[in-house]
Enzyme design. Structure first.
Site, short mmCIF file in Angstrom:
data_model
loop_
_atom_site.label_atom_id
_atom_site.label_comp_id
_atom_site.label_asym_id
_atom_site.label_seq_id
_atom_site.Cartn_x
_atom_site.Cartn_y
_atom_site.Cartn_z
N CYS A 2 0.65 -1.22 0.05
CA CYS A 2 0.05 0.03 -0.07
C CYS A 2 0.92 1.28 0.02
CB CYS A 2 -0.77 0.12 1.30
SG CYS A 2 -1.74 -1.62 1.32
N ARG A 49 -4.95 1.68 -0.35
CA ARG A 49 -4.90 0.12 -0.25
C ARG A 49 -4.91 -0.74 -1.44
NH1 ARG A 49 -9.24 -4.10 2.77
NH2 ARG A 49 -7.60 -5.70 3.01
N LEU A 50 -3.94 -1.70 -1.41
CA LEU A 50 -3.78 -2.77 -2.25
C LEU A 50 -4.49 -3.87 -1.50
CD1 LEU A 50 -3.25 -3.69 -5.19
CD2 LEU A 50 -0.83 -4.20 -4.56
N ASN A 74 2.13 -0.65 5.55
CA ASN A 74 2.22 -0.74 4.15
C ASN A 74 3.16 -2.20 4.44
OD1 ASN A 74 3.13 -0.89 1.53
ND2 ASN A 74 4.78 0.32 1.88
N GLY A 75 2.75 -3.20 3.48
CA GLY A 75 3.70 -4.40 3.38
C GLY A 75 2.90 -5.61 4.00
N GLU A 76 3.44 -6.48 4.45
CA GLU A 76 3.04 -7.64 4.82
C GLU A 76 3.79 -8.32 6.03
OE1 GLU A 76 0.41 -9.13 3.28
OE2 GLU A 76 0.24 -8.13 1.50
N ASP A 99 -3.26 -9.23 8.51
CA ASP A 99 -2.10 -9.11 9.37
C ASP A 99 -1.94 -7.79 10.11
OD1 ASP A 99 -1.92 -7.97 7.13
OD2 ASP A 99 0.32 -8.32 6.72
N SER A 363 9.84 -12.91 -6.27
CA SER A 363 10.81 -12.51 -6.99
C SER A 363 12.41 -13.19 -6.53
CB SER A 363 11.26 -11.00 -6.98
OG SER A 363 11.83 -10.64 -5.90
N GLY A 364 13.22 -13.18 -7.14
CA GLY A 364 14.63 -13.95 -6.62
C GLY A 364 15.69 -12.96 -6.28
#
Length: 616
Positions: A2, A49-50, A74-76, A99, A363-364
């Site tokens: 977000c 918000r996403l 913002n984030g996880e 979360d 992603s890596g």
């Protein structure tokens, strides 16, 4: 994923909406804001918000928990389910499956130490009404951005600097930051392009007292750069333990209430993530790669080989010239302070088209830094022998090279005169030839030098740590965040799980780098899932044909944007030397595209985002 915003400054509702709209691409699903009045204080929290977890409006932000705890986040937090279970045992109640709510409860239970419990990528601020205090933090490796303005009791924060810029009339452009940008290609934390705005450093938390205006920040995590916790087991033990950590890091990042995929370049790191994703879920994994229709820049066939072996639902995204040009010209809409990693453009193209299929992509990123994967590590080890020679001898040799009218030899002459390998590596990362930069600032003086300039580890380990704290944080994470958020796509990087980084940091060097084999243990874990022969090819970067574009298709654009009058308005450069370097590129005698791109980005930022602001 977000965009967050907050302030104690008395903006009106229309101004707050403007600030949120400026970065609404970060979270297009719901824009929300809230005004709080307490003890003569006005506090405003805002959020774009996403929706990723718990898509219900009950989890919209700003979010309030137990009436007096308000948060924008913002984030996880990937391990929120296990934290939630522990908190339920302690008597906490939850009304969502997000979360965000768990983060609030963890703050009430553990106080400022709550961040020690979080495994994730995040930037958040909690307004604690009872304490009349802000408490916030940024994740350990700096995946999520956090900008702030502090002046007495005035405090403002945002995910991107442009939100703070709007409706604030006392800002100035930092000449010092421009000097650093010209050296690093980005602006190292805690600086920003504006003198009055700072970045919260990765792995740091802060408090802001609403009554006194006191602001304090301190670290809560760091890499073990003094090598106090070395791994004691065998190589096979390490390989097995790493495999288990990686499986968990990937599986927790696959959890979402929206479609999830994997960026697959066909390289070691992204292939490893795709392999672990297929092993940890019964769902067919969607993978995505980019195809450039230009010789030497299309490696989609390697990604296809990996996808075929893993039997993923693979999507090859064909990118064209026009799309790349459009993103170049609109670059500063999303990268809203100067940033010159040109791989941002293909990263944006990948994100743009991936978003059509999924909302989250793994992603890596971070494999090269943690597991010693860059070509330059091999070069550094080999060139280290040169710096064993007396400096007086090297300076004499440099004098001889300088007599030869060859620019390449003059650059080599500069490089071999450094005191030691530490300074040589620092120079390589900030530009061996800084002759075009005119500044009184030492643009190589950053706090992170402590990870390079010490004797607790060998040279290769030190530069690996240094890159983790600088290149990965300042460059890679910024590139990925802005590129994906530009198209409302959440990127998750399992190799940036702090458990992976800590484990890699603890390993003996030869577990990661041996006899010229980079990322040794990471490759051996991968080869258990994907045949080794698929990767029997030179390592390549993620790039586009900028060198040719600037010399041919975009030549007129470059010469127009960087004409004599335009160059004179760019601070901290020697105009004549820059003119000479651009001429070198155009006549083919030297590839100067990194410098040209760096100046194009800066010039466009000054014209668009920095228009009307004084430079001091």
């Amino acid at each position: 994923m977000c965009g967050i915003y907050g302030t104690t400054i008395n903006y009106n509702e229309s101004q707050v909406k403007d600030k949120l709209k400026r970065t609404s691409f970060r979270g297009p699903d719901k824009m929300g804001w809230q005004f709080y009045e307490q003890n003569n204080h006005q506090i405003i929290f805002g959020h774009n918000r996403l929706s990723i977890i718990d898509l219900d409006p009950r989890s919209d932000q700003p979010f309030t928990y137990y009436e007096h705890i308000h948060i924008v986040f913002n984030g996880e937090v990937y391990n929120f389910k296990s934290i939630r279970e522990e908190l339920i045992k302690k008597g906490y109640k939850f009304h969502t499956t997000s979360d965000t709510e768990v983060l609030c409860a963890a703050y009430l239970e553990y106080g400022q130490n709550c961040v020690d419990h979080f495994n994730g990528m995040f930037a958040f601020v909690i307004y604690d009404e009872k304490k009349q205090q802000f408490f916030g933090a940024r994740d350990r490796l700096g995946q999520k951005p956090f900008y702030y303005y502090h002046n007495g009791k005035s405090f403002e924060f945002a995910s991107q600097i442009s939100s703070i810029q709007l409706h604030m009339d006392n800002l100035t452009i930092s000449e010092r930051a421009i000097s650093y940008y010209l050296a690093w290609g980005n602006i190292p934390d805690p600086q920003s392009i504006l003198n009055e705005v700072k970045k919260l450093k990765a792995g740091h938390k802060f408090t802001f007292d609403l009554n006194t205006g006191d602001f304090n920040t301190k670290p809560y995590w760091d890499i073990d750069y003094k090598n106090k916790r070395p791994f004691k087991g065998s190589y096979e033990d390490a390989k097995q333990e790493l495999n288990e950590i990686l499986k968990d890091a990937v599986s927790t990042r696959l959890f979402a209430d929206v479609p999830v995929g994997v960026f697959l370049s066909g390289g070691v790191d992204s292939s490893l993530i795709a392999a672990k994703a297929t092993e940890t879920t019964s769902t067919k994994i969607k993978t995505f790669s980019v195809k450039f229709n230009e010789k030497g820049f299309d490696e989609s066939k390697y990604a296809q080989q990996v996808a075929d072996h893993l039997q993923t639902d693979h999507h090859v995204i064909e990118c064209n010239y026009d799309e790349g040009i459009d993103l170049i010209k609109g670059f500063n809409e999303f990268y809203d302070e100067p940033f010159s990693d040109s791989s941002a453009i293909p990263s944006m193209l990948l994100a743009k088209h991936t978003k059509k299929h999924v909302t989250v992509a793994l992603s890596g990123d971070a494999g090269d830094e943690s597991f010693i994967g860059y070509h330059r590590y091999n070069w550094t080890k080999k060139n280290n022998k040169i710096y064993k020679l007396p400096q007086s001898f090297r300076k004499l040799s440099a004098s001889g090279l300088n007599l030869i009218p060859n620019y390449r030899l003059k650059v080599i002459a500069k490089a071999i005169q450094h005191k030691d390998s530490n300074e040589a590596y620092l120079s390589a990362m900030t530009g061996v030839d800084q002759s075009y930069i005119k500044t009184d600032y030492d643009n190589r003086d950053i706090e992170e030098l402590k990870y390079l300039m010490h004797d607790h580890k060998n040279l290769i380990e030190r530069i690996s740590d240094f890159d983790t704290k600088t290149y990965l944080n300042f460059d890679i994470n910024t590139k990925v965040d802005r590129a994906t958020m530009a198209f409302s796509l959440e990127a998750r990087a399992p190799l940036l799980d702090h458990r992976v980084v800590d484990f890699a940091n603890s390993l003996p060097t030869d577990f990661k780098f041996k006899k010229g084999i980079t990322k040794r243990i990471l490759k051996d874990v991968l080869y258990q899932s994907v045949p080794e022969h698929i990767f029997d090819r030179p390592k390549s970067g993620f790039t586009m044909p900028f060198a040719r574009w600037f010399k041919e298709d975009l030549k007129d654009f470059v010469l127009s944007e960087l004409n004599d009058d335009a160059l004179k308005l760019i601070p901290c450069i020697d105009v004549e030397k820059v003119q000479f370097m651009i001429k070198q590129h155009m006549d083919g005698s030297w590839n100067r595209y990194p410098l040209i791109w760096r100046l194009l980005v800066l010039k466009q930022w000054l014209n668009d985002n920095g228009k009307g602001l004084p430079i001091v």
